[in-house]
Design an enzyme around this catalytic site. Structure first.
Site, PDB file in Angstrom:
ATOM      1  N   CYS A  90       0.796  -1.224   0.000  1.00  0.00           N
ATOM      2  CA  CYS A  90       0.000   0.000   0.000  1.00  0.00           C
ATOM      3  C   CYS A  90       0.831   1.277   0.000  1.00  0.00           C
ATOM      4  O   CYS A  90       0.274   2.371  -0.121  1.00  0.00           O
ATOM      5  CB  CYS A  90      -0.931   0.008   1.215  1.00  0.00           C
ATOM      6  SG  CYS A  90      -1.756  -1.558   1.479  1.00  0.00           S
ATOM      7  N   HIS A 125      -3.403   7.844   5.680  1.00  0.00           N
ATOM      8  CA  HIS A 125      -3.524   6.507   5.102  1.00  0.00           C
ATOM      9  C   HIS A 125      -4.951   6.019   5.318  1.00  0.00           C
ATOM     10  O   HIS A 125      -5.570   5.498   4.396  1.00  0.00           O
ATOM     11  CB  HIS A 125      -2.499   5.564   5.728  1.00  0.00           C
ATOM     12  CG  HIS A 125      -2.389   4.265   5.012  1.00  0.00           C
ATOM     13  ND1 HIS A 125      -2.075   4.187   3.670  1.00  0.00           N
ATOM     14  CD2 HIS A 125      -2.566   2.983   5.431  1.00  0.00           C
ATOM     15  CE1 HIS A 125      -2.061   2.912   3.296  1.00  0.00           C
ATOM     16  NE2 HIS A 125      -2.369   2.165   4.350  1.00  0.00           N
ATOM     17  N   GLU A 179      -2.489   5.451  13.444  1.00  0.00           N
ATOM     18  CA  GLU A 179      -2.140   6.648  12.683  1.00  0.00           C
ATOM     19  C   GLU A 179      -2.495   7.913  13.458  1.00  0.00           C
ATOM     20  O   GLU A 179      -1.704   8.873  13.499  1.00  0.00           O
ATOM     21  CB  GLU A 179      -2.846   6.646  11.327  1.00  0.00           C
ATOM     22  CG  GLU A 179      -2.418   7.802  10.423  1.00  0.00           C
ATOM     23  CD  GLU A 179      -2.896   7.670   8.990  1.00  0.00           C
ATOM     24  OE1 GLU A 179      -2.384   8.412   8.134  1.00  0.00           O
ATOM     25  OE2 GLU A 179      -3.788   6.834   8.729  1.00  0.00           O
ATOM     26  N   LYS A 211      -9.874   7.504   0.971  1.00  0.00           N
ATOM     27  CA  LYS A 211     -10.242   6.106   0.724  1.00  0.00           C
ATOM     28  C   LYS A 211     -11.729   5.884   0.985  1.00  0.00           C
ATOM     29  O   LYS A 211     -12.317   4.928   0.464  1.00  0.00           O
ATOM     30  CB  LYS A 211      -9.404   5.173   1.598  1.00  0.00           C
ATOM     31  CG  LYS A 211      -7.940   5.041   1.186  1.00  0.00           C
ATOM     32  CD  LYS A 211      -7.207   4.063   2.085  1.00  0.00           C
ATOM     33  CE  LYS A 211      -5.752   3.881   1.665  1.00  0.00           C
ATOM     34  NZ  LYS A 211      -4.921   5.066   1.938  1.00  0.00           N
ATOM     35  N   HIS A 259      -9.541   1.682  -1.248  1.00  0.00           N
ATOM     36  CA  HIS A 259      -8.108   1.462  -1.047  1.00  0.00           C
ATOM     37  C   HIS A 259      -7.543   0.849  -2.324  1.00  0.00           C
ATOM     38  O   HIS A 259      -7.743  -0.330  -2.599  1.00  0.00           O
ATOM     39  CB  HIS A 259      -7.889   0.530   0.147  1.00  0.00           C
ATOM     40  CG  HIS A 259      -6.467   0.487   0.619  1.00  0.00           C
ATOM     41  ND1 HIS A 259      -5.394   0.801  -0.199  1.00  0.00           N
ATOM     42  CD2 HIS A 259      -5.925   0.156   1.825  1.00  0.00           C
ATOM     43  CE1 HIS A 259      -4.269   0.671   0.482  1.00  0.00           C
ATOM     44  NE2 HIS A 259      -4.570   0.285   1.713  1.00  0.00           N
ATOM     45  N   PHE A 278       1.549  -3.035   4.629  1.00  0.00           N
ATOM     46  CA  PHE A 278       1.895  -4.329   5.192  1.00  0.00           C
ATOM     47  C   PHE A 278       3.407  -4.552   5.049  1.00  0.00           C
ATOM     48  O   PHE A 278       4.021  -4.124   4.068  1.00  0.00           O
ATOM     49  CB  PHE A 278       1.157  -5.454   4.457  1.00  0.00           C
ATOM     50  CG  PHE A 278      -0.267  -5.642   4.900  1.00  0.00           C
ATOM     51  CD1 PHE A 278      -0.790  -4.971   5.982  1.00  0.00           C
ATOM     52  CD2 PHE A 278      -1.099  -6.524   4.219  1.00  0.00           C
ATOM     53  CE1 PHE A 278      -2.097  -5.163   6.400  1.00  0.00           C
ATOM     54  CE2 PHE A 278      -2.407  -6.722   4.619  1.00  0.00           C
ATOM     55  CZ  PHE A 278      -2.906  -6.042   5.707  1.00  0.00           C
TER      56      PHE A 278
END
Length: 402
Positions: free
Chosen positions: A162, A294, A305, A326, A331, A390
């Site tokens: 991502c 994010h 976050e 998003k 996403h 990830f």
């Protein structure tokens, strides 16, 4: 150290087939998440996504090109055409040698893989098309961009899940800063909304069945999207001498690794990335008025976050605006940071902060100004764009108005 500016932007995503349409949808707070229209959707537990609807590849590419171009490559080429056209650049021999491509993607030609696994394992075919490998490889889109615009400088693909787009943009910026290129096409593209792509994400049990609600107490998970965002990055003096319209300055970038867990995010890793981007840009904390988060809509990301932002900015965090687009375009994995950068350009150029839509109820662990549901007018001279992937791979961009 050379300065780097953006002189062209292009996109294809669920909100729109170009930048103006996408930014208008962001201003309106439109959510493009809906029922998936893909093969075997009835076999999926998760049947929603932010899909590029009504897309007809034959309207954009001829039969010979379609044989070579996976859906993610098609998106990248269309977005790049818009970006290059806006930049006004033509790549003759001298400039071509000092121009290149750094593109982010996570899955690459996942639709091609899906189709050909079906052909071999489900349908029992013993042969596949000879162009399957050139079509599915992760560097296919970058290669076709370089060929389409005669870009003969450094060209490669970044795959960090991502964070791929932000890593790619950061690498493109670094090449220009170091004097190895004058112009770079960069950003990201992803097309994972096929049966195998969605089924794989189902296994993580982080997917929402209704919609994406980042930073909301009633969040239910992330929603996949698809699309591309491509930008022309240019050395400042090169752009100034030709009178280019500079959309923003890419002032800084930082990349960190959590080095802790393959899927769970680390507050410290995110903090170090934001602090590093500010330091690299020579940007004071009180300059930053907006952060494009994010913001996946998972509890693990949202709470981590928000805690990281609060720790980095301290008492100043209360005056920050932080939103996740998003919630509108889904996403888009390896392409998501690039699409989200369009919200940063809108904030810097127009003074409009894109909202976090679908928000219902305050989460005490996300007690920041997340610009709920409606866009907001504000004067923005500097902003950050966060991407946390990830593997604990983080990339944060710092941008300034020009």
């Amino acid at each position: 150290m050379k300065r780097v500016v953006i002189t062209g932007a292009g996109t294809v995503n669920a909100l729109g087939m170009d930048v103006p349409t996408t930014q208008e949808a962001m201003r309106a707070g439109r959510c493009a998440i809906g029922e998936l229209d893909i093969r075997d959707a009835d076999r999926l537990a998760i049947r929603i996504g932010a899909q590029v609807r009504g897309y007809d590849e034959a309207a954009h590419f001829n039969r010979q090109q379609i044989v070579l171009f996976d859906r993610y490559t098609q998106f990248a080429l269309l977005a790049a055409a818009e970006a290059v056209a806006q930049s006004g650049l033509t790549f003759g021999d001298d400039l071509a040698a000092r121009s290149g491509v750094v593109l982010g993607t996570s899955g690459g030609g996942l639709n091609t893989q899906d189709e050909n696994y079906r052909a071999v394992y489900q349908e029992g075919k013993n042969r596949v098309h000879p162009f399957v490998v050139p079509r599915l490889m992760n560097n296919a889109a970058a290669a076709h961009l370089s060929m389409e615009w005669n870009l003969r400088g450094p060209s490669f693909t970044v795959a960090t899940a991502c964070a791929s787009s932000n890593h790619a943009i950061g690498q493109a910026m670094a090449l220009i800063r170091a004097g190895q290129a004058d112009v770079m096409l960069t950003g990201g593209s992803e097309a994972m909304l096929c049966f195998g792509g969605v089924k794989a994400w189902e296994g993580l049990r982080v997917m929402s069945r209704d919609t994406c609600r980042p930073f909301c107490a009633t969040r239910s998970g992330m929603v996949q999207g698809e699309g591309a965002g491509i930008f022309v990055l240019e050395e400042y003096d090169h752009a100034r001498k030709r009178g280019a319209d500079m959309l923003a300055e890419v002032a800084g970038c930082a990349m960190t690794s959590d080095a802790s867990d393959i899927v769970m995010p680390s507050r410290q890793g995110a903090e170090r990335a934001m602090e590093g981007a500010l330091r690299d840009a020579g940007m004071a904390r009180d300059e930053v008025a907006y952060i494009n988060a994010h913001g996946t809509g998972t509890a693990a990301n949202d709470k981590t976050e928000c805690a990281a932002v609060a720790h980095v900015f301290g008492p100043q965090a209360d005056r920050l605006m932080i939103s996740s687009t998003k919630s509108m375009h889904g996403h888009c994995i390896g392409g998501t940071g690039a699409i989200e950068l369009l919200a940063c350009l809108m904030a810097l150029r127009e003074g409009v902060v894109a909202p976090t839509v679908n928000w219902q109820e305050r989460d005490p662990d996300c007690a920041l100004d997340i610009v709920p549901n409606e866009a907001r007018r504000a004067r923005i001279s500097a902003c950050l764009s966060n991407a946390f992937a990830f593997g604990g791979m983080n990339a944060v961009l710092a941008l300034r108005a020009v």
